[in-house]
Motif scaffolding. Structure first.
Motif, PDB file in Angstrom:
ATOM      1  N   TRP A  22       0.808  -1.224   0.000  1.00 49.51           N
ATOM      2  CA  TRP A  22       0.000   0.000   0.000  1.00 49.51           C
ATOM      3  C   TRP A  22       0.841   1.274   0.000  1.00 49.51           C
ATOM      4  O   TRP A  22       0.476   2.268  -0.609  1.00 49.51           O
ATOM      5  N   GLU A  23       1.942   1.262   0.688  1.00 47.31           N
ATOM      6  CA  GLU A  23       2.777   2.457   0.827  1.00 47.31           C
ATOM      7  C   GLU A  23       3.428   2.901  -0.476  1.00 47.31           C
ATOM      8  O   GLU A  23       3.792   4.054  -0.611  1.00 47.31           O
ATOM      9  N   ARG A  24       3.618   2.001  -1.441  1.00 43.23           N
ATOM     10  CA  ARG A  24       4.530   2.302  -2.535  1.00 43.23           C
ATOM     11  C   ARG A  24       3.915   2.387  -3.934  1.00 43.23           C
ATOM     12  O   ARG A  24       4.586   2.830  -4.843  1.00 43.23           O
ATOM     13  N   TYR A  25       2.708   1.959  -4.135  1.00 46.20           N
ATOM     14  CA  TYR A  25       2.214   1.976  -5.512  1.00 46.20           C
ATOM     15  C   TYR A  25       1.757   3.373  -5.938  1.00 46.20           C
ATOM     16  O   TYR A  25       1.345   4.198  -5.126  1.00 46.20           O
ATOM     17  N   GLU A  26       1.841   3.640  -7.213  1.00 44.42           N
ATOM     18  CA  GLU A  26       1.460   4.923  -7.815  1.00 44.42           C
ATOM     19  C   GLU A  26      -0.060   5.029  -7.883  1.00 44.42           C
ATOM     20  O   GLU A  26      -0.734   4.114  -8.354  1.00 44.42           O
ATOM     21  N   ARG A  27      -0.590   6.131  -7.406  1.00 43.02           N
ATOM     22  CA  ARG A  27      -2.041   6.335  -7.430  1.00 43.02           C
ATOM     23  C   ARG A  27      -2.522   7.035  -8.704  1.00 43.02           C
ATOM     24  O   ARG A  27      -3.693   6.977  -9.046  1.00 43.02           O
ATOM     25  N   GLU A  47      -3.494  11.212   1.535  1.00 38.46           N
ATOM     26  CA  GLU A  47      -2.120  11.729   1.580  1.00 38.46           C
ATOM     27  C   GLU A  47      -1.187  11.079   0.563  1.00 38.46           C
ATOM     28  O   GLU A  47      -0.143  11.618   0.241  1.00 38.46           O
ATOM     29  N   LYS A  48      -1.528   9.934   0.017  1.00 36.55           N
ATOM     30  CA  LYS A  48      -0.689   9.274  -0.988  1.00 36.55           C
ATOM     31  C   LYS A  48      -0.891   9.871  -2.380  1.00 36.55           C
ATOM     32  O   LYS A  48      -0.176   9.535  -3.308  1.00 36.55           O
ATOM     33  N   GLY A  49      -1.875  10.732  -2.551  1.00 35.42           N
ATOM     34  CA  GLY A  49      -2.147  11.330  -3.854  1.00 35.42           C
ATOM     35  C   GLY A  49      -1.293  12.569  -4.095  1.00 35.42           C
ATOM     36  O   GLY A  49      -0.788  13.200  -3.175  1.00 35.42           O
ATOM     37  N   ASP A  50      -1.132  12.914  -5.356  1.00 34.57           N
ATOM     38  CA  ASP A  50      -0.400  14.119  -5.762  1.00 34.57           C
ATOM     39  C   ASP A  50      -1.406  15.263  -5.844  1.00 34.57           C
ATOM     40  O   ASP A  50      -2.294  15.243  -6.701  1.00 34.57           O
ATOM     41  N   PRO A  51      -1.295  16.277  -4.991  1.00 35.30           N
ATOM     42  CA  PRO A  51      -2.292  17.351  -4.968  1.00 35.30           C
ATOM     43  C   PRO A  51      -2.334  18.195  -6.242  1.00 35.30           C
ATOM     44  O   PRO A  51      -3.243  18.991  -6.421  1.00 35.30           O
ATOM     45  N   ARG A  52      -1.381  17.993  -7.136  1.00 38.69           N
ATOM     46  CA  ARG A  52      -1.413  18.713  -8.421  1.00 38.69           C
ATOM     47  C   ARG A  52      -2.451  18.114  -9.368  1.00 38.69           C
ATOM     48  O   ARG A  52      -2.772  18.713 -10.393  1.00 38.69           O
ATOM     49  N   HIS A  53      -2.964  16.934  -9.046  1.00 44.38           N
ATOM     50  CA  HIS A  53      -3.957  16.271  -9.886  1.00 44.38           C
ATOM     51  C   HIS A  53      -5.305  16.255  -9.179  1.00 44.38           C
ATOM     52  O   HIS A  53      -5.384  16.251  -7.950  1.00 44.38           O
ATOM     53  N   LEU A  54      -6.356  16.221  -9.965  1.00 45.68           N
ATOM     54  CA  LEU A  54      -7.706  16.116  -9.409  1.00 45.68           C
ATOM     55  C   LEU A  54      -7.927  14.730  -8.825  1.00 45.68           C
ATOM     56  O   LEU A  54      -7.282  13.767  -9.220  1.00 45.68           O
ATOM     57  N   ASN A  55      -8.869  14.657  -7.881  1.00 47.17           N
ATOM     58  CA  ASN A  55      -9.271  13.363  -7.351  1.00 47.17           C
ATOM     59  C   ASN A  55     -10.763  13.156  -7.619  1.00 47.17           C
ATOM     60  O   ASN A  55     -11.474  14.113  -7.947  1.00 47.17           O
ATOM     61  N   PRO A  56     -11.257  11.933  -7.504  1.00 44.59           N
ATOM     62  CA  PRO A  56     -12.663  11.672  -7.826  1.00 44.59           C
ATOM     63  C   PRO A  56     -13.648  12.510  -7.006  1.00 44.59           C
ATOM     64  O   PRO A  56     -14.691  12.922  -7.520  1.00 44.59           O
ATOM     65  N   GLU A  57     -13.333  12.752  -5.749  1.00 45.10           N
ATOM     66  CA  GLU A  57     -14.239  13.550  -4.911  1.00 45.10           C
ATOM     67  C   GLU A  57     -14.359  14.977  -5.441  1.00 45.10           C
ATOM     68  O   GLU A  57     -15.451  15.560  -5.461  1.00 45.10           O
ATOM     69  N   GLN A  58     -13.236  15.546  -5.876  1.00 39.55           N
ATOM     70  CA  GLN A  58     -13.277  16.883  -6.467  1.00 39.55           C
ATOM     71  C   GLN A  58     -14.124  16.886  -7.735  1.00 39.55           C
ATOM     72  O   GLN A  58     -14.848  17.854  -8.003  1.00 39.55           O
ATOM     73  N   LEU A  59     -14.031  15.828  -8.515  1.00 40.51           N
ATOM     74  CA  LEU A  59     -14.811  15.747  -9.749  1.00 40.51           C
ATOM     75  C   LEU A  59     -16.311  15.712  -9.464  1.00 40.51           C
ATOM     76  O   LEU A  59     -17.104  16.291 -10.210  1.00 40.51           O
ATOM     77  N   VAL A  60     -16.713  15.044  -8.393  1.00 41.27           N
ATOM     78  CA  VAL A  60     -18.137  15.009  -8.031  1.00 41.27           C
ATOM     79  C   VAL A  60     -18.610  16.420  -7.666  1.00 41.27           C
ATOM     80  O   VAL A  60     -19.660  16.881  -8.131  1.00 41.27           O
ATOM     81  N   VAL A  61     -17.829  17.124  -6.851  1.00 39.16           N
ATOM     82  CA  VAL A  61     -18.179  18.498  -6.463  1.00 39.16           C
ATOM     83  C   VAL A  61     -18.214  19.385  -7.706  1.00 39.16           C
ATOM     84  O   VAL A  61     -19.135  20.181  -7.904  1.00 39.16           O
ATOM     85  N   MET A  62     -17.214  19.233  -8.563  1.00 39.94           N
ATOM     86  CA  MET A  62     -17.135  20.019  -9.789  1.00 39.94           C
ATOM     87  C   MET A  62     -18.333  19.734 -10.696  1.00 39.94           C
ATOM     88  O   MET A  62     -18.903  20.646 -11.298  1.00 39.94           O
ATOM     89  N   ALA A  63     -18.727  18.478 -10.803  1.00 42.83           N
ATOM     90  CA  ALA A  63     -19.867  18.115 -11.646  1.00 42.83           C
ATOM     91  C   ALA A  63     -21.153  18.752 -11.130  1.00 42.83           C
ATOM     92  O   ALA A  63     -21.960  19.269 -11.916  1.00 42.83           O
ATOM     93  N   ALA A  64     -21.361  18.742  -9.823  1.00 43.31           N
ATOM     94  CA  ALA A  64     -22.560  19.365  -9.248  1.00 43.31           C
ATOM     95  C   ALA A  64     -22.555  20.873  -9.505  1.00 43.31           C
ATOM     96  O   ALA A  64     -23.582  21.460  -9.856  1.00 43.31           O
TER      97      ALA A  64
END
Length: 155
Positions: A22-27, A47-64
């Motif tokens: 879990w600690e090492r794979y690319e998200r 915290e394992k994600g790169d904040p320069r990229h969107l995440n699915p939760e942001q996309l849901v908010v953006m879609a609404a």
């Protein structure tokens, strides 16, 4: 006779290795939605994600948020209301201690500026009607709240 059915497709692609745990794979992964040509790089919101990229939760908010904007502009244009600016500072809440973990609330904060003699009451009515018609909000079990602010320019 059934009505017309709109269909939407999306593709997500990832490659890498989870062999090191879990600690090492690319998200990061790629997403497309044919026939659109745009490609997004997405990641996890944790915290394992790169904040320069969107995440699915942001996309849901953006879609609404986008759905609300598009419905409001549609209704306003049909009502011959001159909308000259629309900005939304939308947010989503996802408490980690409320199982199952999910977005529990999306707050849309449209800031709308209209020109001409429209009343604030009329603008609020159209915003509320757009909220009622929004396909995305109607598709979610998440509470979607509307907190508009209206500016009438040059009445």
């Amino acid at each position: 006779m059934p009505g017309r059915v709109h269909r939407y497709e999306a593709r997500c692609e990832w490659s890498g290795s989870t062999a090191e745990g879990w600690e090492r794979y690319e998200r990061a992964h790629r997403a497309t939605a044919p026939p659109a040509e745009a490609e997004l790089t997405l990641t996890t919101g944790e915290e394992k994600g790169d904040p320069r990229h969107l995440n699915p939760e942001q996309l849901v908010v953006m879609a609404a948020s986008s759905c609300q904007l598009l419905w409001f502009l549609h209704l306003a244009s049909k009502a011959r209301l001159d909308v000259v600016e629309y900005r939304d500072e939308a947010s989503g809440e996802m408490p980690e201690d409320d199982e199952p973990v999910r977005l529990t609330r999306i707050t849309l904060r449209p800031r709308v500026a209209v020109a001409g003699g429209a009343s604030e009451e009329r603008v609020r009515h159209l915003l509320q009607r757009a909220h009622e018609l929004c396909y995305v909000a109607n598709s979610l079990s998440t509470e979607v709240v509307l907190e508009p602010e209206i500016e009438i320019r040059g009445a």
